[in-house]
Design a protein around this motif. Structure first.
Motif, PDB file in Angstrom:
ATOM      1  N   MET A 136     -12.544  -7.286  -0.028  1.00 34.09           N
ATOM      2  CA  MET A 136     -12.693  -8.241  -1.119  1.00 34.09           C
ATOM      3  C   MET A 136     -12.937  -7.486  -2.421  1.00 34.09           C
ATOM      4  N   PRO A 137     -11.920  -7.398  -3.294  1.00 32.48           N
ATOM      5  CA  PRO A 137     -10.580  -7.964  -3.131  1.00 32.48           C
ATOM      6  C   PRO A 137      -9.728  -7.111  -2.186  1.00 32.48           C
ATOM      7  N   PRO A 138      -8.615  -7.656  -1.673  1.00 29.85           N
ATOM      8  CA  PRO A 138      -7.751  -6.860  -0.799  1.00 29.85           C
ATOM      9  C   PRO A 138      -7.142  -5.685  -1.546  1.00 29.85           C
ATOM     10  N   VAL A 139      -6.864  -4.613  -0.812  1.00 27.22           N
ATOM     11  CA  VAL A 139      -6.384  -3.364  -1.401  1.00 27.22           C
ATOM     12  C   VAL A 139      -5.164  -2.887  -0.618  1.00 27.22           C
ATOM     13  N   TYR A 140      -4.174  -2.382  -1.331  1.00 27.29           N
ATOM     14  CA  TYR A 140      -3.043  -1.735  -0.668  1.00 27.29           C
ATOM     15  C   TYR A 140      -3.420  -0.292  -0.351  1.00 27.29           C
ATOM     16  N   HIS A 182       3.541   6.222   0.971  1.00 28.46           N
ATOM     17  CA  HIS A 182       3.018   6.792  -0.273  1.00 28.46           C
ATOM     18  C   HIS A 182       1.728   7.575  -0.031  1.00 28.46           C
ATOM     19  N   ALA A 183       0.796   6.989   0.719  1.00 28.35           N
ATOM     20  CA  ALA A 183      -0.475   7.661   0.979  1.00 28.35           C
ATOM     21  C   ALA A 183      -0.280   8.921   1.815  1.00 28.35           C
ATOM     22  N   ALA A 184       0.573   8.838   2.828  1.00 27.65           N
ATOM     23  CA  ALA A 184       0.794   9.988   3.707  1.00 27.65           C
ATOM     24  C   ALA A 184       1.465  11.144   2.982  1.00 27.65           C
ATOM     25  N   LEU A 185       2.343  10.839   2.060  1.00 28.12           N
ATOM     26  CA  LEU A 185       3.000  11.898   1.295  1.00 28.12           C
ATOM     27  C   LEU A 185       2.036  12.552   0.304  1.00 28.12           C
ATOM     28  N   CYS A 212       7.122  11.231   7.703  1.00 32.80           N
ATOM     29  CA  CYS A 212       5.746  11.711   7.516  1.00 32.80           C
ATOM     30  C   CYS A 212       5.154  12.122   8.861  1.00 32.80           C
ATOM     31  N   MET A 213       5.077  13.410   9.093  1.00 34.42           N
ATOM     32  CA  MET A 213       4.606  13.917  10.375  1.00 34.42           C
ATOM     33  C   MET A 213       3.110  13.733  10.581  1.00 34.42           C
ATOM     34  N   ASN A 214       2.410  13.262   9.565  1.00 36.90           N
ATOM     35  CA  ASN A 214       0.972  13.004   9.678  1.00 36.90           C
ATOM     36  C   ASN A 214       0.662  11.532   9.932  1.00 36.90           C
ATOM     37  N   VAL A 215       1.678  10.743  10.291  1.00 39.38           N
ATOM     38  CA  VAL A 215       1.504   9.321  10.590  1.00 39.38           C
ATOM     39  C   VAL A 215       1.634   9.101  12.096  1.00 39.38           C
ATOM     40  N   TYR A 216       0.610   8.474  12.675  1.00 37.97           N
ATOM     41  CA  TYR A 216       0.531   8.178  14.094  1.00 37.97           C
ATOM     42  C   TYR A 216       0.391   6.665  14.267  1.00 37.97           C
ATOM     43  N   CYS A 217       0.594   6.172  15.487  1.00 39.64           N
ATOM     44  CA  CYS A 217       0.365   4.739  15.703  1.00 39.64           C
ATOM     45  C   CYS A 217      -0.046   4.447  17.127  1.00 39.64           C
ATOM     46  N   TYR A 218      -0.708   3.325  17.280  1.00 41.98           N
ATOM     47  CA  TYR A 218      -1.006   2.725  18.582  1.00 41.98           C
ATOM     48  C   TYR A 218      -0.769   1.232  18.394  1.00 41.98           C
TER      49      TYR A 218
END
Length: 291
Positions: A136-140, A182-185, A212-218
């Motif tokens: 609050m407030p929402p953030v990108y 954008h953040a990962a780069l 982006c090789m620094n991005v992972y997911c589950y």
């Protein structure tokens, strides 16, 4: 060995400070069409029905899961929140079962950086959790004001864990993976992990992860649930370029622990890839093999 990269057990403030528990079961609804889509056909989850931690530990012991990452939650008033001290003390109480990721508030960057410093020094944490779309407030996630948070993660070698999907923000724009790109780069030495895999922007997310090789997911239940749209894309990516950067997660209490693992194992992963997803990638990312 099986590592669940995201759970929210019925422990202290998980129960007392939000709407995680008690979780309604299918038989609590008069009409089957009223059952939320992500809760359909879930079985054996009495710990969530009653918000009972001992039942949870009993379910965990029989689930086939050995270790879990417990993420805190800091979101806007009126939503379920979790005290970071509870998350960290859970790890201290059960060090063989739980790893804590305390949460920080993206709307309070100065406070977030101070909390990172405190939890690194006090508990030796391995990562932090954020739900930017529900602050609050929402953030990108690519908002430049978050750069000090990412810089602190870089300084201390912390994982930055986002929850990003249609269920994690005011609208779909908050889970658009372009912001992750954008953040990962900007911070290539920070490991960014994404719960839900930016669903429904699955193809766009996988495009970001390819670059982006620094991005992972589950993807958790967005992959585990039978017939979930776009789940096949996660599976194909895991059998290809994401084999070292995808992990298993239950996202309990959305689904039962044992059922989530069984449904994940039933997906058409290559045998050697399945072992990477179930524990090897998480062990490497969390630094468990080194210790």
């Amino acid at each position: 060995m099986v590592i669940d990269f995201r759970t929210r057990p019925p422990y202290k403030s998980f129960v007392t400070k939000g709407n995680f528990f008690p979780r309604p079961m299918e038989d609590d609804f008069e009409r089957p069409e009223d059952v939320p889509g992500i809760y359909r056909d879930s079985i054996g989850i009495e710990s969530a029905r009653h918000g009972d931690f001992q039942l949870y530990m009993d379910e965990l012991s029989g689930s086939g899961i050995d270790m879990q990452v417990v993420q805190g939650r800091k979101v806007r008033p009126g939503m379920a929140t979790v005290d970071n001290e509870d998350v960290c003390r859970l790890q201290m109480q059960y060090p063989k079962q739980f790893i804590s990721f305390p949460a920080v508030d993206p709307a309070d960057v100065e406070g977030a950086v101070a909390e990172i410093e405190y939890y690194v020094k006090t508990y030796g944490i391995k990562g932090i959790a954020m739900e930017p779309g529900w602050s609050m407030p929402p953030v990108y996630v690519d908002d430049r004001k978050l750069d000090p948070v990412y810089a602190a993660c870089e300084e201390h070698g912390l994982i930055c864990a986002f929850t990003l999907s249609v269920l994690a923000g005011e609208d779909l724009s908050y889970c658009n993976p372009i912001a992750v790109q954008h953040a990962a780069l900007r911070f290539p030495r920070v490991s960014f992990t994404v719960s839900h895999g930016c669903w429904p922007f699955v193809e766009e997310f996988l495009g970001t992860a390819l670059q982006c090789m620094n991005v992972y997911c589950y993807p958790d239940f967005f992959c585990n649930l039978p017939n979930m749209p776009f789940a096949d894309q996660f599976v194909r990516a895991a059998n290809s370029f994401m084999r070292y950067r995808m992990m298993f997660a239950t996202s309990y209490p959305v689904r039962p622990l044992k059922q989530s693992l069984e449904q994940f194992r039933a997906l058409p992963f290559e045998p050697e890839v399945l072992e990477l997803l179930l524990h090897e990638n998480a062990e490497r990312l969390l630094g468990l093999k080194e210790s």
